[in-house]
Design a protein around this motif. Structure first.
Motif: not given
Length: 537
Positions: A82-94, A104-113
């Protein structure tokens, strides 16, 4: 307040802020630098979290552990992935817009997948798998049949009955009546080996159950802290006199590694290896699993030849060296197959091909959750944590207290056994809850005993066998006069009348200390079923 309408902003402060991949702050001791503690990533909530976070971190630094369970904030829930710069940049924007969104219950992030995937990912995706992410690993939730509206399922967000209800029902039914395959490659897998008896000696001290078992046997156990609480919940197979194979929850990979390295001696003759990436894990669940595996291995797989909690390296199809284990993590009959990754696609294809005549199909983790909860199987990180002990969870049989062997947490458990427990993990079967119309329980709902607050649920799922919602949660015995906690006994649990509060509406519930064994064998209307017909072991 009407005065706020004309209130003037005299000073505006604009400064950098830190965010994390899951919207929760990070705190605790570094897994790689002993004695280095972290408290950061407040996600714009530093002022509200500061006091409590500072207190728990101070306790951690002084006493070695905080006074509350804060696993969701522990630095070790993350790894290097989880320390990749690209991963962090995209995930933090989400993350930023989601801070004030309704979860809502059992929702999932869409970035960094699709960061970590099984070798079977593309094959399962083409067959309708819908995915969830755990510690960066893609795991199948359920499989959408060709006649279902995929887009509607993806956009479905509710606290009520979800649109995937019937899909998971059919997967559970197949697990009960035929055979299903669940890709469980995300599980953490370690191998501990030594040149002499060092591995056994060290593991006997680190684990609460006795690992000095015959080669090929599997032991359900845990690693406890000095207070007797679960640092880890796992299964260990003895591969040889000097080699052990350890299977732990997915999100335990960093935490478990750090705990082992912290307590294992610096010995060149003792080797700890993370082999999570080396093996694809297939869970073959159902009464026909024995037929599928017997046909593929040309070996008898009945309980007489392959008893429960047994491990053996076998050939499956053309592939050699498959670690086959007679357990499923659900209480249902079947096998776990740990397959070297280069053989994964071949073994899966062979299993699906041979299994056609036995009604085989793919299944996901939602089916597994339903199966495990009706068997009263507790999950680490949800039902179990660093402040819950085996005695509080009905797992005394998994502890070698009477064998005279020392292990971490033994003194605390002996004292607790003498004094009694102050909470007890209990199964609740909801009675008057309408699955179609009422809000569902998800976790964290208050538990009431005889009208008085007694704890909260830790996990829940719908049991398609019982046609009821099942919740797990800890029951406390709070004094009506002082509010202090008192000893909780089995008699105290059994004598109570219980309710589960779901969004302000209390539903009657039947409490059980053991899994229900008198299951429904045919469908009956809920109002015709008396829960008193259900008997524990």
């Amino acid at each position: 307040m009407p005065d706020l309408e004309t209130l003037e902003i005299l000073k505006l402060v604009n400064c950098p802020e830190t965010f994390t991949p899951d919207m929760r702050c990070i705190m605790g001791e570094s897994p790689s630098v002993r004695g280095y503690f972290v408290l950061a990533g407040m996600n714009s909530a530093g002022l509200s979290f500061g006091g409590g976070a500072g207190r728990y971190l101070a306790e951690w630094m002084v006493h070695g552990y905080p006074s509350e369970n804060i696993w969701e904030l522990d630095l070790k829930r993350f790894g290097a992935l989880q320390s990749s710069r690209t991963f962090l940049r995209h995930r933090v924007m989400e993350v930023m817009p989601l801070l004030y969104d309704l979860k809502v219950p059992r929702w999932d992030f869409q970035t960094g997948r699709q960061l970590r995937t099984s070798p079977l990912y593309d094959r399962l995706d083409a067959q309708g798998a819908r995915w969830m992410e755990k510690h960066g690993f893609e795991r199948p939730k359920y499989f959408v049949p060709p006649d279902k509206d995929l887009l509607a399922l993806e956009q479905s967000k509710t606290f009520y009955k979800p649109d995937w209800f019937e899909i998971v029902e059919s997967e559970v039914k197949c697990c009960k009546e035929a055979v299903c395959v669940i890709d469980m490659s995300s599980f953490t897998k370690f191998e501990i080996t030594s040149t002499g008896d060092q591995a056994l000696e060290v593991l006997q001290y680190l684990f609460s159950n006795d690992l000095d078992v015959p080669v090929g046997h599997i032991v359900h156990t845990g690693m406890l802290n000095q207070g007797g609480g679960y640092e880890n919940d796992c299964s260990v197979a003895r591969l040889s006199k000097r080699s052990f194979f350890m299977i732990s929850p997915t999100d335990q990979q960093v935490h478990c590694w750090a705990w082992l390295k912290k307590h294992m001696p610096e010995d060149s003759n003792l080797l700890l290896e993370d082999v999570t990436w080396k093996y694809t894990a297939l869970n073959l669940i159902g009464p026909r699993a024995v037929d599928v595996l017997s046909e593929l291995s040309y070996a008898p797989m009945t309980p007489d030849h392959f008893p429960s909690l047994f491990c053996k390296e076998m050939s499956v199809g053309y592939a050699n060296g498959i670690r086959v284990m007679s357990m499923t993590h659900t209480g249902e009959p079947g096998f776990m197959l740990y397959i070297p990754i280069e053989y994964a696609l071949h073994v899966y294809n062979e299993v699906m091909s041979v299994g056609q005549k036995y009604g085989i199909r793919n299944a996901g983790y939602y089916a597994l959750r339903s199966l495990r909860i009706e068997k009263f199987f507790a999950f680490w990180g949800q039902d179990l944590n660093t402040l819950t002990t085996p005695l509080e969870c009905g797992r005394e049989s998994r502890v070698k207290l009477e064998k005279g062997m020392d292990f971490i947490g033994r003194d605390a458990l002996l004292q607790q056994k003498q004094n009694g427990v102050y909470k007890r993990l209990t199964m609740f079967i909801l009675d008057d809850h309408d699955t179609d119309l009422d809000l569902w329980p998800w976790w964290g709902e208050p538990i009431y005993r005889n009208g008085q607050y007694a704890g909260k649920t830790t996990s829940s799922a719908y049991s398609y066998t019982l046609e009821r919602h099942v919740c797990l949660g800890f029951v406390h015995n709070f004094s009506e006069d002082t509010g202090e906690e008192q000893v909780v006994t089995a008699d105290f649990i059994n004598r109570g009348e219980y309710e589960i509060d779901i969004a302000g509406h209390r539903f009657q519930a039947k409490a059980k200390l053991y899994p229900v064994t008198s299951l429904f064998t045919h469908k009956r209307r809920k109002e015709d079923v008396e829960l008193s017909d259900l008997h524990g072991k």
